[in-house]
Structures are given as structure tokens and as C-alpha cells.
Write an enzyme that holds these catalytic residues in place. Sequence first.
Site, mmCIF file in Angstrom:
data_model
loop_
_atom_site.group_PDB
_atom_site.id
_atom_site.type_symbol
_atom_site.label_atom_id
_atom_site.label_comp_id
_atom_site.label_asym_id
_atom_site.label_seq_id
_atom_site.Cartn_x
_atom_site.Cartn_y
_atom_site.Cartn_z
ATOM 1 N N GLU A 115 0.430 12.049 -21.706
ATOM 2 C CA GLU A 115 1.130 11.184 -20.932
ATOM 3 C C GLU A 115 0.922 11.042 -19.521
ATOM 4 O OE1 GLU A 115 5.185 12.402 -21.382
ATOM 5 O OE2 GLU A 115 4.883 12.444 -23.506
ATOM 6 N N ASP A 119 4.185 10.311 -10.362
ATOM 7 C CA ASP A 119 4.628 10.826 -9.043
ATOM 8 C C ASP A 119 5.721 10.698 -8.338
ATOM 9 O OD1 ASP A 119 4.468 12.960 -7.165
ATOM 10 O OD2 ASP A 119 2.619 12.000 -6.218
ATOM 11 N N TYR A 230 10.925 10.871 -20.271
ATOM 12 C CA TYR A 230 9.487 11.563 -20.834
ATOM 13 C C TYR A 230 9.944 12.872 -21.776
ATOM 14 C CZ TYR A 230 10.096 14.194 -16.471
ATOM 15 O OH TYR A 230 10.628 15.123 -15.509
ATOM 16 N N CYS A 411 -4.871 -2.899 28.629
ATOM 17 C CA CYS A 411 -5.639 -3.074 27.376
ATOM 18 C C CYS A 411 -7.092 -2.787 27.540
ATOM 19 C CB CYS A 411 -5.249 -4.547 27.137
ATOM 20 S SG CYS A 411 -6.210 -5.146 25.655
ATOM 21 N N CYS A 414 -8.896 -6.430 27.607
ATOM 22 C CA CYS A 414 -8.721 -7.447 28.626
ATOM 23 C C CYS A 414 -8.267 -6.953 29.980
ATOM 24 C CB CYS A 414 -7.941 -8.700 28.169
ATOM 25 S SG CYS A 414 -6.194 -8.023 28.061
ATOM 26 N N CYS A 429 -0.312 -5.134 24.710
ATOM 27 C CA CYS A 429 -1.051 -5.842 25.670
ATOM 28 C C CYS A 429 -0.154 -7.169 25.853
ATOM 29 C CB CYS A 429 -2.372 -6.316 25.030
ATOM 30 S SG CYS A 429 -3.314 -7.588 26.164
ATOM 31 N N CYS A 434 -5.154 -12.504 25.370
ATOM 32 C CA CYS A 434 -6.224 -11.566 25.355
ATOM 33 C C CYS A 434 -7.403 -11.953 24.011
ATOM 34 C CB CYS A 434 -5.579 -10.325 25.003
ATOM 35 S SG CYS A 434 -6.376 -8.943 24.241
HETATM 36 S S1 IVH Z 1 7.485 17.045 -18.773
HETATM 37 C C1 IVH Z 1 9.090 21.105 -19.545
HETATM 38 N N1 IVH Z 1 6.461 14.846 -18.763
HETATM 39 O O1 IVH Z 1 6.263 16.791 -13.398
HETATM 40 C C2 IVH Z 1 8.801 19.869 -19.374
HETATM 41 N N2 IVH Z 1 6.924 15.821 -16.877
HETATM 42 O O2 IVH Z 1 6.468 19.864 -12.929
HETATM 43 C C3 IVH Z 1 8.580 19.355 -17.953
HETATM 44 N N3 IVH Z 1 6.492 14.745 -14.599
HETATM 45 O O3 IVH Z 1 8.888 17.658 -12.120
HETATM 46 C C4 IVH Z 1 8.547 18.027 -17.567
HETATM 47 N N4 IVH Z 1 5.932 13.101 -15.811
HETATM 48 O O4 IVH Z 1 9.360 15.415 -13.188
HETATM 49 C C5 IVH Z 1 6.903 15.850 -18.189
HETATM 50 N N5 IVH Z 1 5.308 12.829 -18.668
HETATM 51 C C6 IVH Z 1 5.994 13.792 -18.016
HETATM 52 C C7 IVH Z 1 6.106 13.748 -16.579
HETATM 53 C C8 IVH Z 1 6.408 14.701 -16.026
HETATM 54 C C9 IVH Z 1 5.986 13.459 -14.555
HETATM 55 C C10 IVH Z 1 7.047 15.594 -13.751
HETATM 56 C C11 IVH Z 1 8.393 16.076 -13.772
HETATM 57 C C12 IVH Z 1 8.309 17.582 -13.416
HETATM 58 C C13 IVH Z 1 6.835 17.747 -12.821
HETATM 59 C C14 IVH Z 1 6.280 19.126 -13.715
#
Ligand code: IVH
Length: 672
Positions: A115, A119, A230, A411, A414, A429, A434
Site C-alpha cells: 500500500e 505522508d 488502512y 532595486c 532599476c 521596488c 521598473c
Molecule cells: S499501517 C501497525 N498502512 O505510517 C501498522 N500505516 O509508522 C501501522 N501510514 O504513522 C500502520 N500509510 O500513519 C499503515 N497504508 C498504511 C499507511 C500507514 C501511512 C503511516 C501511519 C503511521 C506511519 C507508520
Amino acid sequence: MKKGKAAVRIAQLIEQLNEHNHRYYVEDAPIISDAAYDRLLRKLTDLEAGFPDLTAIDSPTSRVGAPPLSSFEQFTHPSAMLSLQNAFSEQELREFDERLHKSLGHSEPIDYMAEPKLDGVALELVYQAGKLIVAATRGDGTTGENVTHNARTIGSVPLALSKPPGFVVPDKIVVRGEVVILKEDFIKLNEQQLATGERSFANPRNAAAGSLRQLDSRITAHRPLSAFIYAPGLPIAGIESQNQFLSIMSKLGFLTNSLSRLCHGVDQVLDVYNELTEQRFELPYEVDGLVVKADSFEIQKRLGEISRSPRWAIAYKLPAVQETTLVNDIIVQVGRTGALTPVALLEPVGIGGVEVSRATLHNQDEIDRKDIRIGDSVLIQRAGDVIPEIVEVVKEARQGNPARFHLPNRCPECNSVVHKEEGQAVHRCTNMNCPAQLQARIRHFASRTAMDIDGLGDKLVGQMVESKLIKDVADLYSLDHKSLSNLERMADKSATNLLEALGQSKQRSLRRFIFALGIRHVGEHIAGLLAKRLGSLETISEATREQYEQIDGIGPEVAASLVTFFSQTVNQQVIKRLTRTGVKPPSVELSDLDSRQALSGKTIVLTGTLASMDRRQAKQRIQDSGGRISAAVSKKTDLVVAGDKAGSKLAKAQKLGVKVIGEDEFVRLING
Ligand code: IVH
């Protein structure tokens, strides 16, 4: 209305609204207009006002936010929220796979779910009797903050779960996911923050985290957050694998990541990783790795955890988008509004496949805050299409005590006086004429996302301004072959091409034209709002401050800037001359706005390279025609545009029976 009847009507409205909300935020396929949704919501709000004790816990009226809290309550997670171990190379991933084989004592390939690792910030959601009752941040993993009031405002968080056939929803369900801001939404959000005089955010992750931890959920409600689910927070009866979990969650109404893949063995995981590396900058959200999880929950349970990380999962990180390099020099650029922007010239360094040699330093405050000096070693980062930025100075590597950098008082172009307004971060400026400002205004006007005039590069504009061939954007359209040929290094062919490009640009959309004018605080997004809501150049230029402010998304500062711009005689004259030379952006019909466009409401995937335009242009053209771009092919894709060297996306489209067209047909479509 009698109370009994009101109760029935309220229940109906809640169900309808929650369903439409799901179609809009999760399926990305609404079936009613925003206005119709608002009408239903208004009915519900009125009924609830008449019968306050009938307000239900899953009422969509809570999506607009609630009165602010004075502090967050603590929430203890039903099971610890773990973090993940990282792998930084293929070898480390293979070692993870080998460890699992060893622990499990078998040699056949293990099934993994792969997966994208989004972020953002983690969020836990608790449902009782199918209704959202608590939402909490991760905190220290054991205890987090109760942010239920904020989570309710997130469109993709269901307030009530659907009841899919063949699955009995348990009384209590706990799920976890990642809250993110899509890249596109992030750019709009920052544009709006600046327009309303607020601080912009450094990156989508910070913006998401800050938004989720607001005491005033009415603020959160205005932040474009999405939540991708997730993982379960507690075992769910009847679900035996991660793959099954994701598919059932999607049926319950949650947003899940459509790029998640079930892999049979580690080699398939590597294929997914390679594909992700290629796609990453085109994805709608920021991704920093691939999370690889043993698919079977029984296996997960057998493997357990070690030092607050599961043994059964790992995050295989994507190559860093941060690098360290040296600041060789700091130069000062003068923008179209006269703003002086310091730019760091860097020792070139490759990040994510692109060579980076410059980074914007924004303004003097930013330089002071980060204490950036010439000769410093700096950590720089590139995120998506965003211009590279300096994250921080590596202070330990500083040699001696180099001088602090200060923007000049005059600037650099100019030599006019530079002024900094009280309470503002920008030095400007003060000379309206300019040449650097003029040059930047013309470059902006001609840029790809504005009037898209091919062949009007920096050097050429510089020459034109210097030789006084043009003194505003309207002069561009009076250029002729003879005057162009007098310019240095201007070949006959280039002059012809440029004149042709200028001719073509006369038909650009109203949105592009308004954006091209370079009005302060009016970016692509605001320009789009103006075109959509006011419909014609005439209405836009003649509107009052109140009329601008009535548009959702336009605040007092933007409104004031619009009034100032359109009331200045110079600007009125430039617009008049532009119109006279044939630059007439077509009006947008206010009723039936979207459905007239060729790609209206369609989801389109681009694959391979196009000969007549690059990706950014293609994307813009698709959006201009009412379509939306998606990075991956799914059943929901309406159309795949296949260019040269189209790869796996084309194959997928063919497999799913999604319509595929070539470049010629695509160009015909967007040209209407
Ligand atoms: S699983 C025990 N799946 O990544 C399972 N985490 O350190 C832990 N994160 O802060 C999470 N996408 O927020 C999992 N598809 C995904 C994820 C995911 C992002 C983040 C999660 C956690 C960090 C893992």
C-alpha cells in the site's frame, strides 16, 4: 410540523445527505449539484433548529464544525497505535521477507498487501452501532487527543456506516487511517491563506496536522482534508485478511487507497514499488514509501510485535526527496508586483531524478528565521511540482562566521528605492515602470498556465523590454514580422512561429485571461472562481467590492485588490487595447456551466508521452475542458489517453474495458 413527522423527515434527510456526501468525497462521482445539496442541508438545519432534541449524532449538520473547545480531551486507544520499521533498499526488503519465512517456518511465497504510504497524520475512528462516536490522533501511541469535532468535518469520514449485503456490521468498529491534503488542494489552500493574510503552510503534511489539531472545528471544516483508511484498530469479526479488510471498509463507506495491491511473494512487491517510484510525482497526494504487510491476519497475530512495531509489516521508503548541498550565492529577483525575491543558487544536486540548482528563499523574514548564509550547507527538499525549498541549514557544517544576508535598499534592476510595508514580509521596488517588473509581468502573461504563448522565453522578453519594443502586454499583439526580425538572434522562422502563437493565444479561456493579468492575490484558483461566478470579462471588471466578496472563497483582501486593479486607468486601457487587437476571452455561460464542456465530469488518465504537449499542458487542457485527471486506471476511469510508449496503464485499461483514445482524438476533443 408535528414532532413525530419531523423525526421521520430528519432521518430521511440525514440518510440522503450522508449518501450524497459519500458519492462526492469517496466515490468522486456526485449525482446532484452543490446547490441541491445545500438546499437539502438547509432543510435539515431548519428542522433541527425547530426540534433541537432530535439532532442525531450522525447528522451532516455537524460537518460545518462546532463551537471551539478550550482544550483537547485525552483518548486511550483500545490497542496501541504502532509505528513501522523502515527498509531503505531492496536487500532490506528481502531480509524482511526472509525473517518472515524463518519465523513462519515455510518456504512458499508469502501473500503481502502493498500500500502506498501516505505522508499525513494518523487518525483513529471509533463507530458504535454504525455511527461515528470518537476520533482521536495517535499521540504517543497509547493515548491520543480526542478530535471528534474535527474528524466530523472531513468529507470522506463517514458519520454513519453503510450496510453492505453479506456483511453484518459489528456493534463496535475501530479503524485507523491517514489524514492528508491532496497536492492540488494544498496549492489552493496556500493561495487562500495568503489571500486572507494568513500564514502559508510549508507542506501538505504540516497543513493536515495543523488542521486536525484545531480547537475550533469551524476552521478545520474549511481545510480540504481527506482520510484514507488502512488498518483495523481492533479485530473485526468475519474479516481475515488485510485485502478483505480494505475491500469491506470501502463497502462500509470509507475511502481506501485504490493503489493497494495484493502481491504473491516479495518479487511482486518489488514490481509495485518500482511502479510507485515512477508514478509518485503524478499522484494526487504525497507518498513517502510503500507499506508492505503480511496479508493474513492469522499470520499477523502469530508474528506479533517488537519494540512498538509489528513484525509483520515494513515501510519500504521511496528515494529521498531531500538532499544536502551548498549555497553558492544568493541573488535577488524582481517579480511582477515589484516584490524582491531572494533565490539561493545551489551546487547542483539530483533529487528524485531531477537536477536542482536553485531554491526560493521567499523573503527576508524567511532567511532570518532559517539563518541562511552564503556558503552554508543546507538540506533542500522537493515535493511534487513545488519549487525546491531549503528545509534547514546544517549548522555544524558552517565554516567560520559568514555574513548574514540582507536584501538591498535599492532595486537591483532599476536602482529605485525599495520599500517594506509595515506588517508585511515583502520588500518591493517602488518604480511601477521598473523593467524587471514589466518583464516579469509579460512572462507571467505568456506562461503556460496563463495565455500559453509558445516561444516567448525570458531572454526574448528581456530584449523586447530593453529595446522598448513593448511596454505592456497589449503591445505583444501589435508586434509584426519586421519589428521582430530586428531583434538580435531572431530567425525568420522563430518570428513566424511567435506571431502564430500570439494569434492562437487570443482565444484563451476567461479564467486564463484573468489569471494572466497578474492581479495581486489572484492565482489560477481565484481566477477560476471569478470566471465561473461572474461569467464575462465585462462583469468581472465592473463588479463591486461586495459582489466579489459574495463569491465563496474570495475574502476582503482579494476583493480590494480586484477593485484597485480594475479602477486604475492604465489597467483599463491595457484591457481595452487587448480587446481591440482581438484578445476576447469567451464568456462563460452561467447556467449549465459545466455540462457544455467536452470532458465535463470525466475522469481521465494520461499514459505515455504526447508529441504536441507535455504532461502539465495536457493536464491543464483537460481541466479547462471540465475533466479531471487521475493517476491510476480503475473501473471509474472514463477515458485513457495513450501517447507514445504507453505502458502498464494502457494494458490495465484494456483489461478493464476502459475506453482508450490516441493523441489525435484527444486533441480534437479538447479543441472542441
Ligand atoms: S499501517 C501497525 N498502512 O505510517 C501498522 N500505516 O509508522 C501501522 N501510514 O504513522 C500502520 N500509510 O500513519 C499503515 N497504508 C498504511 C499507511 C500507514 C501511512 C503511516 C501511519 C503511521 C506511519 C507508520
